[in-house]
Design a protein around this motif. Structure first.
Motif: not given
Length: 502
Positions: A136-164
């Motif tokens: 229900w949190r979302g398929h893991l493959f999608l949450r992993e992709e969201v984390a990578r997407f936001l890490s890149f476009y939000c320019r986060s100082p450290a990679p964001l985590k799929p579990e979040n």
């Protein structure tokens, strides 16, 4: 278009003397200038208000619970303009005399790009797991992709985590779920006003959570200020005022870029707002749904997730969706990023009612991982089209001599039509709005955004040229037939610069 009256504070702020502020430019080189001509006997603006969404509710249904009656009443009282529009929608061939919609914040400029990408073969995969109940949190493959997407476009100082990451069906569900799990009934969030008015319903209908409006003023009071500027001082005053009325404030809502102002908060401002929230142990809901719709490169947008240090990461919750940045408001995809696992789990529980189909989740993962298409095709073209449409409408407004606020982000221009109101009242504002609607153009009036100054309108420009041209012709027809008040009647005139944003 809600015109619900709200409970307002009796406490007020004073207008500075005009001698000290005439002709001063706005902050950060945006070129905005103003004149303050408020007369001494005019009332200063209130600095906060405590929302009472059902203040005028009086019509129960014998078929509904009291809660159901309130929910129905919200719909009945808030949808006049859009129901009229949907019954008489403009179509170039089938209904050329229909209503042009310059009121709904949708990006209608890139359907050709999106339809080609979403029709490619890699988007059409069907497999058993996509047709079954997901996490229900979302398929893991999608949450992993969201984390990578936001890490890149939000320019986060450290990679964001799929579990979040939690995935829901749109921003409205995100607001509703967060308000429900963070607040008790009748507790409140601070929100700078004017703000996107539908948030009132998002937080109230399920969670019975209220809003405390932090009223922003069009006046510029010095060299380092800008129209409708949010400050920590205003947040402190609103919080104290709400507390004095017995209202428990649990959080702060920030929209960045802001709707309807198009304002973009600097990293220093974001840090100040987050430090304020930490001092008072407030949650912060940050809506970044327009983060990729900043079409002026010089604006320098920064996500809250790009900050080196969040003052209170356990109370900072960031929202993003494809509805605006990818022109997919009908697809219903939104995502929450929070480091607080209690909050993530509670919101996940509500995803049983706000989840996405597996097929949609697969498509979204494919889209978000296609960095080449996003960076080389979609974003450059989308920004160019947004900028061209903005230029067209802003030049039309200048030709009409209409002041406006616009910062190069979002899909809308905040337009000052106060000189077209015979009296500075919200009743006159609604009358002008209805004249636009009668002339077959839909705008959004300022009271729907809880603006405290009657006469401001949001005009959406993210549409095709032929509809913009016809819509602006109809706006011009209404205004040319509307007598103007004396030049010194509006409290403060704001002039948008003719040159580019700096």
């Amino acid at each position: 278009m809600s015109t619900l009256p709200q409970k307002e504070s009796r406490m007020t702020t004073a207008c500075p003397g005009s001698d000290s502020i005439q002709g001063l430019p706005g902050n950060k080189g945006d070129g905005l200038e103003r004149e303050c001509s408020r007369k001494p006997d005019q009332k200063p603006l209130k600095f906060y208000g405590v929302g009472d969404p059902t203040a005028m509710f009086c019509s129960s249904s014998p078929y509904l619970s009291s809660r159901g009656s309130v929910i129905k009443w919200f719909w009945d009282s808030a949808e006049e303009g859009y129901m009229t529009y949907h019954m008489d929608e403009y179509d170039e061939d089938k209904n050329p005399s229909g209503i042009i919609n310059l009121g709904t914040s949708e990006n209608k400029l890139c359907f050709d790009l999106l339809s080609r990408r979403l029709s490619q073969s890699d988007m059409l995969q069907v497999e058993p797991s996509l047709l079954q109940y997901p996490d229900w949190r979302g398929h893991l493959f999608l949450r992993e992709e969201v984390a990578r997407f936001l890490s890149f476009y939000c320019r986060s100082p450290a990679p964001l985590k799929p579990e979040n990451v939690v995935v829901l069906n749109g921003s409205a569900s995100l607001f509703s779920a967060l308000a429900t799990v963070l607040c008790e009934a009748e507790e409140a969030f601070l929100i700078p006003a004017p703000y996107y008015g539908a948030i009132t319903q998002h937080v109230y209908l399920y969670g019975n959570v209220r809003l405390v409006y932090v009223y922003l003023d069009s006046e510029v009071t010095g060299l380092e200020t800008r129209p409708f500027q949010l400050t920590v001082e205003k947040l402190e005053m609103a919080l104290q005022g709400a507390n004095s009325e017995g209202v428990k404030v649990k959080g702060l809502i920030l929209i960045n870029p802001q709707n309807p102002l198009g304002d973009v908060y600097s990293p220093a401002e974001l840090q100040e707002y987050l430090e304020f929230a930490k001092r008072h142990e407030l949650h912060v809901m940050v809506d970044e749904v327009y983060m990729l719709s900043v079409f002026e490169e010089s604006v320098g947008y920064r996500s809250v997730l790009s900050l080196e240090r969040l003052p209170d990461p356990q109370r900072t919750h960031v929202m993003w969706a494809t509805s605006k940045d990818f022109g997919m408001s009908g697809l219903r995809f939104g995502t929450l990023y929070t480091e607080n696992q209690d909050v993530a789990t509670a919101v996940t529980s509500l995803c049983r009612y706000h989840g996405l189909s597996g097929l949609t989740q697969y498509q979204m993962a494919q889209l978000l991982r296609d960095r080449d298409w996003i960076n080389q095709v979609y974003l450059p073209e989308n920004h160019a089209r947004l900028k061209a449409a903005h230029t067209y409408v802003s030049e039309d407004l200048r030709a009409l001599g209409i002041p406006f606020v616009s910062r190069g982000a979002g899909f809308f221009i905040w337009v000052d039509l106060r000189k077209y109101l015979p009296e500075a009242t919200f009743e006159e504002e609604v009358l002008l709005w209805r004249r636009f609607l009668e002339n077959k153009v839909l705008l959004s009036f300022g009271k729907a955004f809880e603006c405290k100054e009657p006469g401001w309108f949001r005009l959406v420009f993210s549409d095709k040229t032929h509809r913009l041209r016809l819509g602006m012709q109809r706006v011009r027809q209404v205004l040319e037939g509307q007598p103007q008040v004396a030049e010194d009647a509006p409290p403060c005139q704001i002039q948008e610069p003719r040159g580019p944003h700096k």
